[in-house]
Design a protein around this motif. Structure first.
Motif: not given
Length: 161
Positions: A41-45, A65-67, A71-75, A104-107
């Motif tokens: 993701i980059q910004g809203p895209n 980037a994330y997997l 359970g992950c939010g958009f960001n 946080p809010p990343h974990a």
């Protein structure tokens, strides 16, 4: 004698040479988890999902980037986050930079890592547990960033290795 035809030929050759040297970067994912969707993701895209490769004709600034495990939010909230900027350096220290964030809010969600290739080979980081020493836990931990000052460097992101 220099003619318009010569000018046209010169312009065409110059454009081809310039395009051959244009900045480009590639991001690939290697999802070894057996579940989830690699997300870039980059910004809203949303730039890409899946294993890629994802090619960029120019710099890639402030991408994440994330997997996505459901359970992950958009960001990437609630998940292990890889943050990256891939760009050719224009002055010392102004090139690419990538890190792992557990601010946080990343974990911590899954083992995650990254490595540069096609320049700065071997430079990268891995996060294998919630106490990951290579991850940001607060914004002041800038020593956790992994820099690369090579032109047209690429990035491989691995999950569950």
């Amino acid at each position: 004698m220099f003619s318009f035809k010569s000018l046209s030929l010169f312009a065409t050759v110059s454009a081809l040479v310039a395009s051959a040297h244009a900045e480009s970067h590639t991001v690939i994912f290697d999802n070894r988890c057996g579940f989830g969707t690699p997300t870039l993701i980059q910004g809203p895209n949303v730039l890409g999902t899946g294993n890629g490769p994802f090619n960029f004709g120019g710099p890639l600034i402030s991408a994440i980037a994330y997997l996505q495990t459901g359970g992950c939010g958009f960001n990437g909230e609630g998940c292990t986050l890889i943050e990256t900027t891939l760009r050719n350096p224009t002055s010392p220290g102004s090139g690419s930079s990538t890190d792992i964030s557990l601010i946080p809010p990343h974990a911590f969600s899954v083992t995650s890592g990254f490595g540069y290739f096609n320049g700065c080979d071997g430079a990268g980081a891995d996060c294998t547990n919630p106490n990951c020493p290579t991850a940001f836990f607060n914004p002041d931990q800038t020593d956790r960033q992994v820099a690369c000052q090579a032109d047209n460097v690429n990035l491989a992101i691995t999950f569950c290795d």
